[in-house]
Design a protein around this motif. Structure first.
Motif, mmCIF file in Angstrom:
data_model
loop_
_atom_site.group_PDB
_atom_site.id
_atom_site.type_symbol
_atom_site.label_atom_id
_atom_site.label_comp_id
_atom_site.label_asym_id
_atom_site.label_seq_id
_atom_site.Cartn_x
_atom_site.Cartn_y
_atom_site.Cartn_z
ATOM 1 N N ARG A 53 33.513 48.083 29.769
ATOM 2 C CA ARG A 53 34.278 47.232 29.289
ATOM 3 C C ARG A 53 34.063 46.640 27.729
ATOM 4 N N LYS A 56 37.530 42.307 33.445
ATOM 5 C CA LYS A 56 36.117 43.305 33.735
ATOM 6 C C LYS A 56 36.679 44.313 34.595
ATOM 7 N N SER A 113 31.514 37.079 41.445
ATOM 8 C CA SER A 113 32.630 38.472 41.430
ATOM 9 C C SER A 113 33.119 38.213 42.658
ATOM 10 N N ARG A 143 43.075 46.446 34.029
ATOM 11 C CA ARG A 143 41.847 46.648 34.350
ATOM 12 C C ARG A 143 40.958 47.951 34.804
ATOM 13 N N GLY A 159 33.880 42.686 37.578
ATOM 14 C CA GLY A 159 34.953 42.248 38.348
ATOM 15 C C GLY A 159 35.301 42.512 39.775
#
Length: 782
Positions: free
Chosen positions: A202, A210, A367, A138, A235
């Motif tokens: 993203r 994320k 998150s 990520r 995220g």
């Protein structure tokens, strides 16, 4: 409200309140003088030990002459370094004050071109040669603070937040900003731009999780605002040294929190903006930082340069290049920040509006959040970094009911800037935060304390993370007075609103039209922080001889004079100068604090006596929408939900601390067999959150309902095989082993029943097993 405040002035407890304020003031003054005296005594002792009298006149002459040569050479090199600082400042200004990132970068999106423009841009950090980025990992998005300086602090050097994230294989993006705001720019425009940046990241990495959002200092609350504005985008969110609860702190430790009250609220920021032609000069914010430690501002950092002139200039010039880059804010931006955050403290209470009638609600963020603060930070003390959690969630149960995961990391002594620029902090704390990111989303809701443990393996220093579940109520330990000393800040808010209203009506219409853009720019050029840079540069003709003199001094550089009477005299003088500035600071801060509480405590005594808000009971939290929705699905789900529930039941009666190394080991063993890693992180978090609510509120039904989730014999067999595999590799407590035996009893099936019947247990064994299962069930219900 006015009547209650006026009645506070005549309150029967007012004499005791004033006496207490005076007593604290006297104690602090006494402590300041005592500290000064101890430093002076220690300095005199060190001088007497180091400055041994010379044996004869020749030794005295040698000491004085060698010291004098060294002193003069250091002086020339010192002033030449300040000249170079001025030249660097002029060059940086001429270049348009670009980000001071150690890494190459390329612009991905420029918010100045958005429908609602803002002076922000998203850049991609170009990996240095030899750095390999894993496309399956990520991305990280780092937001630097716009608090007077320019961007770059998060990637100031190789060992930095940017560096450790790329070293771990993550793509890294950086949010930069430009020196001047766009016309009409508001803080809401900035938040919209940052959410747009997250959308772009993203879209560039659709196959990964994320993005992680990292916010430094004021970039921390900016990251939280973006997360609250669109909770589906980020995220995990990491906020480092970020002030979120501005009234928090302790007396004698955090003087900056009194500034709003002493200045009368937000009107000075409005006046500064009007004198700046509608722009607020970030140099004023830097002034506030320098105000905290005058010993370092006016003497310490310069004496360090002077005393280490052979090794210190490079580090000094590198830092001053960033420290002297002053950026501007729009009037509406600084007004919103001061009224909603610095003075109003409205963010944690959900009263900070981003448009009319629409507020930022941090409880919307789903998150996981990591908070990094330090006990040595006097700009953003831990209370300001953590207290918003207790403001939003008065109990641990409330935090869990909202499905939130918050991890707190506390450093013992590093200062505010060290959180972002220290290479040692980057390689230890920030590197471990990056390591935790991949596992934090599997934690059940709750508040966790993070501790980094040094581990020696094969002669190399390694680290392991220990997570301990904490209670929100434990945050009170950070406060001296259980936050009662925050009550006077309510009166500051009221005073600020009145003063700013008067200013806007009576003063702003007169001053604003009188200040032209040229006059505002000239006034900014004459700010003392800028003057000390351009005045000590090649613009000053009197400094022309410095460069050749410095070259001559380097060519004939004498060894640094570290011992002898002359050097001892210098060390004593430096120590006493710093101690004198510290004495001034301590007396000043004590006086400011006494004036603050003498002014605002009487006006807020009625609020201080008000009954405390009732904490939500666990039964009322049970009625919350998220908990009720989870309990309605207690008998629904399949193999994945059952395994997660079994793991949470085992965790509930397990040890208080969990090691990241153990979590990694469990994932290696059975992670892909559970099924969570194969679904999007939002769905995985929802499964964990739902099962966590079920285990917390209905542990007995959670246990008995496992047979309804595992209806097929092969599912039961594979679920038990997973935990049997873990049990052989990971140490379990007796209670966990007893509960695991309970799982086998409920899910083992006919084959296990026949096997047990073939060898009947002894009576004592039956009794021991019965007691173990009973104890495990009892602990699971707790």
């Amino acid at each position: 409200m006015l009547h209650s405040r006026l009645s506070g002035l005549a309150h029967p407890e007012m004499p005791q309140v004033r006496a207490k304020i005076a007593e604290v003031f006297q104690d602090r003054c006494q402590t300041a003088f005592q500290s000064f005296g101890e430093t002076a005594s220690a300095a005199m002792q060190a001088w007497s030990e180091a400055a041994a009298p010379p044996q004869n006149a020749l030794d005295l002459w040698r000491d004085v002459s060698s010291y004098w040569i060294d002193f003069n050479q250091r002086s020339v090199l010192f002033w030449d370094t300040l000249r170079q600082r001025g030249n660097n400042w002029l060059e940086h200004e001429k270049e348009g004050k670009p980000p001071l990132l150690h890494f190459d970068w390329e612009v991905v999106a420029d918010a100045r071109e958005f429908e609602r423009p803002a002076n922000y841009a998203l850049v991609r950090i170009v990996p240095p040669p030899g750095t390999r980025i894993d496309p399956n990992k990520r991305p990280f998005v780092i937001i630097d603070p716009r608090a007077g300086h320019g961007p770059g602090i998060g990637g100031f050097k190789q060992d930095s937040e940017v560096g450790v994230a790329m070293e771990a294989g993550h793509p890294v993006y950086f949010v930069i900003f430009f020196p001047e705001p766009m016309p009409g720019q508001t803080l809401a425009d900035v938040s919209r731009a940052e959410t747009k940046f997250l959308q772009i990241v993203r879209a560039r990495h659709p196959e990964t999780h994320k993005p992680v959002v990292v916010g430094n200092c004021q970039g921390g609350w900016a990251a939280m605002l973006a997360g609250a504005l669109d909770p589906d985008l980020p995220g995990p969110i990491v906020i480092n040294g970020a002030p979120m609860s501005y009234w928090a702190g302790n007396d004698g430790e955090n003087p900056m929190r009194y500034a709003g009250g002493i200045l009368g609220g937000s009107w000075p920021a409005l006046l500064a903006s009007d004198l700046g032609g509608g722009l607020f000069d970030g140099a004023y914010l830097v002034d506030n930082f320098e105000y905290l430690n005058p010993a370092n501002t006016f003497f310490g950092k310069y004496y360090t340069l002077f005393s280490k002139i052979d090794t210190e200039p490079e580090r000094f010039l590198e830092f001053e290049r960033w420290w002297g880059g002053f950026f501007l804010m729009a009037r509406d931006e600084i007004k919103w920040i001061v009224e909603n955050l610095f003075v109003g403290n409205k963010l944690a209470s959900g009263q900070a509006e981003w448009s009319e009638g629409r507020t930022y609600d941090l409880r919307d963020i789903k998150s996981p959040i990591i908070l990094f603060a330090s006990l040595g930070d006097n700009i953003t003390p831990p209370q300001q970094a953590f207290n918003w959690v207790a403001d939003l969630y008065p109990t641990t149960e409330a935090l869990k009911a909202n499905g939130q995961v918050i991890v707190g990391l506390m450093h013992e002594n590093v200062g505010h800037l060290g959180i972002f620029v220290s290479g040692r902090i980057a390689k230890r704390e920030h590197a471990q935060i990056v390591d935790l990111i991949d596992y934090i989303e599997t934690l059940p809701p709750g508040l966790y304390g993070m501790q980094i443990e040094d581990v020696r393996a094969d002669g190399h220093l390694q680290y392991d993370i220990i997570l301990r579940e904490r209670r929100v109520e434990d945050l009170q330990a950070l406060q001296k007075y259980h936050r009662k000393d925050e009550v006077p800040f309510e009166a500051v808010t009221q005073a600020s609103q009145m003063n700013s209203s008067l200013y806007e009506q009576l003063v702003h219409p007169l001053i604003a039209p009188m200040v032209s853009p040229a006059a505002a720019q000239l006034a900014r050029r004459m700010h003392p922080l800028r003057v000390q840079r351009w005045a000590l540069s090649d613009l000053n003709p009197f400094l022309a001889p410095l460069a050749p003199w410095a070259e001559f001094a380097k060519a004939g550089r004498a060894p640094r004079q570290e011992t002898g009477p002359s050097a001892a005299w210098e060390h004593w003088l430096a120590t006493m100068t710093s101690a004198s500035w510290d004495l001034f600071r301590d007396l000043r801060d004590a006086s400011v604090e006494a004036v603050f509480f003498s002014t605002y405590a009487p006006l807020s005594i009625a609020e201080a006596e008000a009954a405390p808000a009732l904490l939500p009971a666990k039964e009322s939290l049970r009625a919350s929408k998220s908990v009720q929705e989870a309990l309605s699905h207690i008998d629904e789900g399949g193999r994945m939900e059952a395994i997660v529930r079994m793991a949470l039941l085992l965790r509930k009666i397990g040890p208080e601390q969990r090691r990241l190394s153990t979590i990694k080991q469990v994932r290696e063993l059975v992670g892909h067999d559970v099924g969570l890693l194969a679904i999007p992180e939002d769905e995985a978090r929802k499964v964990i959150r739902t099962q966590s609510h079920i285990v917390d509120y209905e542990p007995e039904r959670a246990l008995t309902g496992l047979t309804k989730l595992l209806r097929r014999a092969d599912d039961r067999k594979s679920a038990l095989a997973i935990f049997d595999n873990v049990a052989t590799r990971i140490e379990m407590t007796p209670g966990q082993r007893a509960l695991l035996e309970e799982f086998r009893q409920r899910l083992g099936g006919e084959d296990r029943t026949r096997a047990r019947a073939a060898v009947p247990p002894r009576p004592q064994e039956r009794e021991n097993r019965r007691r173990s299962r009973s104890d495990a069930r009892a602990r699971a219900r707790q």
